[in-house]
Design an enzyme around this catalytic site. Structure first.
Site, PDB file in Angstrom:
ATOM      1  N   ASP A  61       1.605   5.780 -28.446  1.00 36.04           N
ATOM      2  CA  ASP A  61       1.265   6.723 -27.380  1.00 36.04           C
ATOM      3  C   ASP A  61       1.849   6.277 -26.044  1.00 36.04           C
ATOM      4  O   ASP A  61       2.397   7.098 -25.287  1.00 36.04           O
ATOM      5  CB  ASP A  61      -0.253   6.861 -27.279  1.00 36.04           C
ATOM      6  CG  ASP A  61      -0.666   7.752 -26.120  1.00 36.04           C
ATOM      7  OD1 ASP A  61      -0.470   8.978 -26.223  1.00 36.04           O
ATOM      8  OD2 ASP A  61      -1.172   7.223 -25.114  1.00 36.04           O
ATOM      9  N   GLU A 117       5.274  15.176 -31.556  1.00 35.05           N
ATOM     10  CA  GLU A 117       4.616  14.620 -32.740  1.00 35.05           C
ATOM     11  C   GLU A 117       5.519  14.743 -33.968  1.00 35.05           C
ATOM     12  O   GLU A 117       5.653  13.799 -34.760  1.00 35.05           O
ATOM     13  CB  GLU A 117       3.293  15.354 -32.989  1.00 35.05           C
ATOM     14  CG  GLU A 117       2.290  15.277 -31.857  1.00 35.05           C
ATOM     15  CD  GLU A 117       1.445  14.020 -31.882  1.00 35.05           C
ATOM     16  OE1 GLU A 117       1.670  13.167 -32.755  1.00 35.05           O
ATOM     17  OE2 GLU A 117       0.542  13.894 -31.026  1.00 35.05           O
ATOM     18  N   ASP A 132       3.666   9.206 -32.614  1.00 43.19           N
ATOM     19  CA  ASP A 132       2.912   9.977 -31.624  1.00 43.19           C
ATOM     20  C   ASP A 132       3.868  10.736 -30.719  1.00 43.19           C
ATOM     21  O   ASP A 132       5.050  10.394 -30.597  1.00 43.19           O
ATOM     22  CB  ASP A 132       2.037   9.049 -30.781  1.00 43.19           C
ATOM     23  CG  ASP A 132       0.823   9.755 -30.197  1.00 43.19           C
ATOM     24  OD1 ASP A 132       0.673  10.966 -30.437  1.00 43.19           O
ATOM     25  OD2 ASP A 132       0.033   9.093 -29.493  1.00 43.19           O
ATOM     26  N   GLY A 133       3.334  11.787 -30.084  1.00 40.61           N
ATOM     27  CA  GLY A 133       4.097  12.582 -29.139  1.00 40.61           C
ATOM     28  C   GLY A 133       3.328  12.773 -27.851  1.00 40.61           C
ATOM     29  O   GLY A 133       2.113  12.552 -27.787  1.00 40.61           O
ATOM     30  N   HIS A 172      -6.406   7.869 -28.640  1.00 43.96           N
ATOM     31  CA  HIS A 172      -7.052   7.322 -27.436  1.00 43.96           C
ATOM     32  C   HIS A 172      -8.433   6.729 -27.758  1.00 43.96           C
ATOM     33  O   HIS A 172      -9.389   6.881 -26.998  1.00 43.96           O
ATOM     34  CB  HIS A 172      -7.188   8.408 -26.359  1.00 43.96           C
ATOM     35  CG  HIS A 172      -5.919   9.134 -26.087  1.00 43.96           C
ATOM     36  ND1 HIS A 172      -4.851   8.546 -25.428  1.00 43.96           N
ATOM     37  CD2 HIS A 172      -5.519  10.402 -26.396  1.00 43.96           C
ATOM     38  CE1 HIS A 172      -3.855   9.418 -25.337  1.00 43.96           C
ATOM     39  NE2 HIS A 172      -4.234  10.541 -25.916  1.00 43.96           N
ATOM     40  N   ASP A 202      -2.221  10.873 -35.136  1.00 42.97           N
ATOM     41  CA  ASP A 202      -3.439  11.458 -34.569  1.00 42.97           C
ATOM     42  C   ASP A 202      -3.343  12.980 -34.451  1.00 42.97           C
ATOM     43  O   ASP A 202      -4.214  13.616 -33.854  1.00 42.97           O
ATOM     44  CB  ASP A 202      -3.770  10.840 -33.214  1.00 42.97           C
ATOM     45  CG  ASP A 202      -2.699  11.083 -32.154  1.00 42.97           C
ATOM     46  OD1 ASP A 202      -1.828  11.948 -32.367  1.00 42.97           O
ATOM     47  OD2 ASP A 202      -2.733  10.405 -31.106  1.00 42.97           O
TER      48      ASP A 202
END
Length: 337
Positions: free
Chosen positions: A131, A43, A8-9, A121, A67
């Protein structure tokens, strides 16, 4: 066996202080970032660092939970077209974040990798863990502090589970090096083996996320540059190389080559010694129109057939001859270590 990880970023302001992270478990994760960047940069960097960190276990399938539709589509759908166009989009504009994408493309070579989209989320435990770490890195940079980078990855430390047969094919085993092994090919067409009898095209195998292997030569071209690059890559396929008559249809009557060994080849010599080059992949293709009927193609090949990786920088000049694009000259130069 499979390594499952979330990547994740995060960017505060987008662009702004940015972070990235990948997460396998509490003892196996890593994070980083920059004082100024975008969410997409984070990301992509998370995926790249995960690929590089797990390269020590490259024989295992890597399942990446992500995501970002941008990352998944970039790697699994858009990248082959961008490469054919010299890392440019359909409208001719340069691809954003090209250095990260090119590094991901190289890191995917020889790997069995699967991407799975997960909603961000939304309570997914691994995604949330990645995240939090990416956001913490971005927050640290926003305050002028160094982020917590995590313990990283150790060989064999990934969570391993059986791979469902419907989701991926096992990675091909690299041939074992031995004193009696056949010599590595020195030139693009120079694999010294007896010319085999024509064989039917092999059945299509499942493809990994990144298409590093040469495409089927009959794939339709959407532009002249596409057609030329597809013809170039067709010359690396077993389908073409196993039948010199097919290759002859792609070579100009006055074709010449200066191989990576420094030897000069004529068209007749090349066709007489033509044969498959197992373990060879092409990457970083750039096609430039030098004139209305002349195209220069530059790229690199990696040959893993002898155990060690051998990289050659290649350039080809294609000309339009009697209405068809034919290869007029090819040159290979060994890359410096």
């Amino acid at each position: 066996m499979t390594i499952t990880a979330a990547a994740d970023g995060s960017a505060l302001g987008n662009p702004g202080p940015a972070g990235w992270a990948w997460y396998i478990d509490e003892d196996t994760w890593r994070a980083g970032g920059w004082p100024h960047g975008t969410n997409n940069m984070g990301e992509l960097k998370a995926v790249l660092d995960l690929l590089e960190a797990t390269a020590v276990d490259a024989d295992q399938h890597l399942h990446i939970l992500c995501d970002s539709q941008y990352v998944i589509n970039s790697v699994t759908k858009w990248m082959p077209g961008w490469k054919r166009k010299g890392w440019r989009k359909k409208d001719g504009k340069p691809v954003m974040n090209v250095e990260l994408l090119q590094s991901i493309d190289r890191a995917l070579a020889g790997r069995s990798v699967e991407f799975e989209w997960v909603k961000g989320h939304a309570g997914h435990a691994m995604n949330e863990a990645a995240d939090r770490r990416a956001n913490a890195a971005a927050t640290a940079f926003s305050k002028g502090r160094d982020p917590e980078v995590g313990p990283g990855y150790r060989a064999g430390s990934g969570a391993s589970v059986p791979v469902p047969a419907s989701r991926t094919a096992p990675p091909a085993s690299a041939p074992a090096a031995s004193a009696s092994a056949a010599p590595e090919p020195e030139d693009l067409f120079a694999y010294f083996a007896p010319e085999p009898e024509p064989a039917p095209a092999p059945a299509a195998a499942p493809r990994r996320a990144s298409a590093a292997s040469a495409p089927t030569p009959i794939a339709p071209a959407t532009s002249e540059l596409d057609e030329v690059t597809q013809r170039e890559l067709a010359l690396l396929t077993d389908l073409v190389r196993a039948q010199p008559s097919r290759a002859a249809q792609l070579l100009h009557p006055d074709f010449t080559e200066i191989g990576a060994s420094g030897r000069a080849w004529t068209r007749e010599e090349i066709l007489a010694s033509l044969g498959p080059v197992p373990g060879t992949t092409a990457s970083d293709l750039i096609a430039d129109a030098l004139a209305p009927d002349v195209v220069l193609v530059r790229y690199r090949t990696e040959d893993r057939s002898g155990g060690a990786v051998r990289t050659v920088l290649r350039s080809s000049v294609w000309v339009r001859h009697q209405g068809q694009w034919l290869l007029r000259h090819h040159q290979g130069t060994p890359a410096r270590p």
